[in-house]
Scaffold this motif. Structure first.
Motif, PDB file in Angstrom:
ATOM      1  N   LYS A   1       0.855  -1.189   0.000  1.00 31.22           N
ATOM      2  CA  LYS A   1       0.000   0.000   0.000  1.00 31.22           C
ATOM      3  C   LYS A   1       0.888   1.236   0.000  1.00 31.22           C
ATOM      4  O   LYS A   1       1.977   1.232   0.584  1.00 31.22           O
ATOM      5  N   ILE A   2       0.400   2.291  -0.635  1.00 29.07           N
ATOM      6  CA  ILE A   2       1.116   3.559  -0.676  1.00 29.07           C
ATOM      7  C   ILE A   2       0.174   4.667  -0.242  1.00 29.07           C
ATOM      8  O   ILE A   2      -1.032   4.601  -0.499  1.00 29.07           O
ATOM      9  N   PHE A   3       0.730   5.659   0.439  1.00 31.87           N
ATOM     10  CA  PHE A   3      -0.103   6.779   0.871  1.00 31.87           C
ATOM     11  C   PHE A   3       0.774   7.992   1.113  1.00 31.87           C
ATOM     12  O   PHE A   3       2.007   7.900   1.149  1.00 31.87           O
ATOM     13  N   VAL A   4       0.136   9.127   1.256  1.00 38.85           N
ATOM     14  CA  VAL A   4       0.828  10.391   1.502  1.00 38.85           C
ATOM     15  C   VAL A   4       0.259  11.029   2.761  1.00 38.85           C
ATOM     16  O   VAL A   4      -0.923  10.883   3.058  1.00 38.85           O
ATOM     17  N   GLU A   5       1.125  11.687   3.492  1.00 37.57           N
ATOM     18  CA  GLU A   5       0.712  12.476   4.654  1.00 37.57           C
ATOM     19  C   GLU A   5       1.212  13.899   4.432  1.00 37.57           C
ATOM     20  O   GLU A   5       2.375  14.105   4.105  1.00 37.57           O
ATOM     21  N   SER A   6       0.335  14.864   4.574  1.00 38.69           N
ATOM     22  CA  SER A   6       0.718  16.265   4.456  1.00 38.69           C
ATOM     23  C   SER A   6      -0.309  17.086   5.219  1.00 38.69           C
ATOM     24  O   SER A   6      -1.500  16.788   5.171  1.00 38.69           O
ATOM     25  N   GLU A   7       0.164  18.074   5.914  1.00 38.94           N
ATOM     26  CA  GLU A   7      -0.747  18.950   6.648  1.00 38.94           C
ATOM     27  C   GLU A   7      -1.341  20.020   5.753  1.00 38.94           C
ATOM     28  O   GLU A   7      -2.129  20.835   6.202  1.00 38.94           O
ATOM     29  N   GLY A   8      -0.973  20.019   4.491  1.00 42.36           N
ATOM     30  CA  GLY A   8      -1.541  20.970   3.548  1.00 42.36           C
ATOM     31  C   GLY A   8      -0.466  21.739   2.804  1.00 42.36           C
ATOM     32  O   GLY A   8       0.719  21.450   2.904  1.00 42.36           O
ATOM     33  N   LYS A   9      -0.919  22.704   2.043  1.00 39.46           N
ATOM     34  CA  LYS A   9      -0.014  23.504   1.210  1.00 39.46           C
ATOM     35  C   LYS A   9       1.087  24.154   2.042  1.00 39.46           C
ATOM     36  O   LYS A   9       0.837  24.640   3.129  1.00 39.46           O
ATOM     37  N   ASN A  10       2.287  24.093   1.482  1.00 37.87           N
ATOM     38  CA  ASN A  10       3.489  24.680   2.088  1.00 37.87           C
ATOM     39  C   ASN A  10       3.878  24.055   3.426  1.00 37.87           C
ATOM     40  O   ASN A  10       4.574  24.683   4.214  1.00 37.87           O
ATOM     41  N   LYS A  11       3.435  22.838   3.666  1.00 36.64           N
ATOM     42  CA  LYS A  11       3.749  22.156   4.926  1.00 36.64           C
ATOM     43  C   LYS A  11       4.621  20.924   4.710  1.00 36.64           C
ATOM     44  O   LYS A  11       4.852  20.168   5.634  1.00 36.64           O
TER      45      LYS A  11
END
Length: 117
Positions: free
Chosen positions: A85-95
């Protein structure tokens, strides 16, 4: 994916880290690969769709970074072919963002490999 990760920001404050971790749960073993960066980040509403072919988080014609939008979709297919499985974690733009994928790990002894030949 780890060696092919090419993000061309011109910002000198950009950084990235690569990690490889072997983990074990009660009934299985797996390897987790992750790449974290301090780049442009990915909005929550874009985090699922960026794994589709020809899709980019910024689909506008005036976007800062070019590409075909195939890298993540091909990576997803390869990971899934290995039952991962693949996934992404990001708190949002410019983070910044962290991309992770996990695949099962099946230890094999050299004796098992030789006996199959």
């Amino acid at each position: 994916m780890l060696d092919n990760y090419r993000y061309p920001p011109q910002d000198p404050s950009f950084s990235s880290e690569k990690h490889l971790v072997q983990k074990r749960s009660c009934d299985s073993q797996y390897i987790e690969f992750s790449i974290s960066d301090t780049g442009i980040g990915i909005a929550l509403e874009d985090q699922e769709r960026i794994f589709s072919p020809f899709v980019q988080a910024d689909g506008s014609s005036s976007r800062k970074y070019q590409g075909t939008g195939l890298g993540l979709s091909l990576t997803k297919k390869l990971v899934e072919l290995h039952a991962g499985k693949i996934f992404v974690e990001s708190e949002g733009k410019n983070k910044g963002s962290t991309f992770k994928f996990i695949i099962p790990y099946y230890p094999v002894s050299i004796r098992q490999v030789v006996s199959k030949q």
